[in-house]
Design an enzyme around this catalytic site. Structure first.
Site, PDB file in Angstrom:
ATOM      1  N   TYR A   1      67.825  91.339  70.962  1.00 21.09           N
ATOM      2  CA  TYR A   1      68.068  89.954  71.360  1.00 21.09           C
ATOM      3  C   TYR A   1      66.794  89.121  71.243  1.00 21.09           C
ATOM      4  O   TYR A   1      66.797  88.007  70.705  1.00 21.09           O
ATOM      5  CB  TYR A   1      68.586  89.961  72.798  1.00 21.09           C
ATOM      6  CG  TYR A   1      68.961  88.626  73.380  1.00 21.09           C
ATOM      7  CD1 TYR A   1      70.174  88.028  73.071  1.00 21.09           C
ATOM      8  CD2 TYR A   1      68.119  87.984  74.290  1.00 21.09           C
ATOM      9  CE1 TYR A   1      70.536  86.815  73.642  1.00 21.09           C
ATOM     10  CE2 TYR A   1      68.465  86.785  74.858  1.00 21.09           C
ATOM     11  CZ  TYR A   1      69.676  86.200  74.535  1.00 21.09           C
ATOM     12  OH  TYR A   1      70.035  85.000  75.097  1.00 21.09           O
TER      13      TYR A   1
ATOM     14  N   LYS B   1      66.121  85.912  68.786  1.00 24.69           N
ATOM     15  CA  LYS B   1      65.812  84.605  69.363  1.00 24.69           C
ATOM     16  C   LYS B   1      64.456  84.079  68.896  1.00 24.69           C
ATOM     17  O   LYS B   1      64.286  82.876  68.684  1.00 24.69           O
ATOM     18  CB  LYS B   1      65.853  84.695  70.889  1.00 24.69           C
ATOM     19  CG  LYS B   1      67.253  84.897  71.456  1.00 24.69           C
ATOM     20  CD  LYS B   1      68.214  83.818  71.013  1.00 24.69           C
ATOM     21  CE  LYS B   1      69.481  83.797  71.840  1.00 24.69           C
ATOM     22  NZ  LYS B   1      70.434  82.762  71.357  1.00 24.69           N
TER      23      LYS B   1
END
Length: 286
Positions: free
Chosen positions: A164, A168
């Site tokens: 993640y 990002k």
């Protein structure tokens, strides 16, 4: 009329949580909103139409204008369908809020290739695909506003979120280049790291913290970044709980060597090299 009135804005992952708040806020301020949501679970499994449909119903019941789309952002074909929905329903696309995301957390030593790939496909590739599909239209009309959802996990790291966080952080790299390439076409590209209580964060933060993080408090900053008035670009903002703050990379003056330094020479000046006491806002040196 200023702001986002009559602007066609695509919001991905708008069937719940932050995306729903963004879509409702934009529509309440006069935008024509494409509510995109695959309708799956938090880990990306499954699909359905009810989530996007419910948000469209909410917007229309309040007097706003919106249309649902259920395509996946993770493929070029799905992204093309999302942009086609905007063009077919409203005749244009002016803004993209790349918000769709999934979570497949796990410690790095337990990370599977599938969990790594799945998260990057939705977050990073999803942002790329949708923006890429809209990009020719933004260039041609000489106007565009792009907002991607980064995360403090990407900016600062977080245990169990290597996939993640990497996705990002990659989105920040994307908007930095889009800001450069879009400048002469009046296209801005920015990122927000939202802090909000949603199904994505339900088991990540303590409840007393989540109680202070209403998703509705994030939406106004997103609304401004897709408005005509906004000319900031290549910027990152942490937004949540009533706080809106810009974050940025800084650089110091560094240490310049006239010849290739030895290992002891590097070690001897390492404290100077790493000292950020007089750092300035960073920029690309090439």
């Amino acid at each position: 009329m200023p702001g986002v009135a009559d602007k066609v804005v695509i919001v991905t992952g708008a069937g719940g949580g932050l995306g729903r708040s963004y879509a409702r806020f934009l529509a309440a301020n006069g935008a024509l909103v494409v509510v995109n949501d695959l309708g799956g679970a938090r880990d990306g499994s499954g699909s359905g139409t009810s989530m996007a449909d419910a948000v469209v119903d909410e917007i229309r019941s309040a007097g706003g204008r919106a249309v649902a789309n259920y395509s996946s952002v993770a493929t070029a074909e799905g992204a093309a369908e999302i942009v086609a929905t905007a063009l077919d329903e409203f005749g244009a696309v002016h803004g993209i809020v790349s918000n769709a995301g999934i979570l497949r957390d796990g410690a790095f030593h337990k990370m599977s290739d599938d969990n790594w790939d799945s998260v990057l496909r939705v977050h990073l590739y999803g942002g790329y695909h949708v923006i890429r599909a809209a990009w020719p239209h933004l260039r041609e009309q000489q106007f565009g506003r792009i907002v991607v959802a980064t995360s403090t996990s990407g900016l600062y790291g977080n245990f169990g979120q290597a996939n993640y966080g990497a996705a990002k952080a990659g989105l920040v790299g994307l908007i930095n280049t889009l800001a450069i390439e879009g400048a002469k076409h009046n296209i801005t590209a920015n990122a927000i790291a939202p802090l909000a209580a949603t199904r994505m964060t339900a088991d990540i933060a303590p409840q007393d913290v989540l109680d202070k993080l209403d998703p509705e408090l994030v939406a106004p900053a997103v609304g401004y970044l897709v408005s005509e008035e906004n000319h900031d670009t290549s910027s990152v903002f942490v937004v949540g709980g009533g706080l809106v703050q810009r974050v940025a990379q800084f650089q110091n003056d560094g240490v310049r060597f006239t010849a290739r330094p030895t290992l002891p020479e590097i070690a001897g000046r390492w404290n100077e090299i790493r000292d950020m006491a007089n750092a300035k806002l960073g920029s690309n040196p090439v």
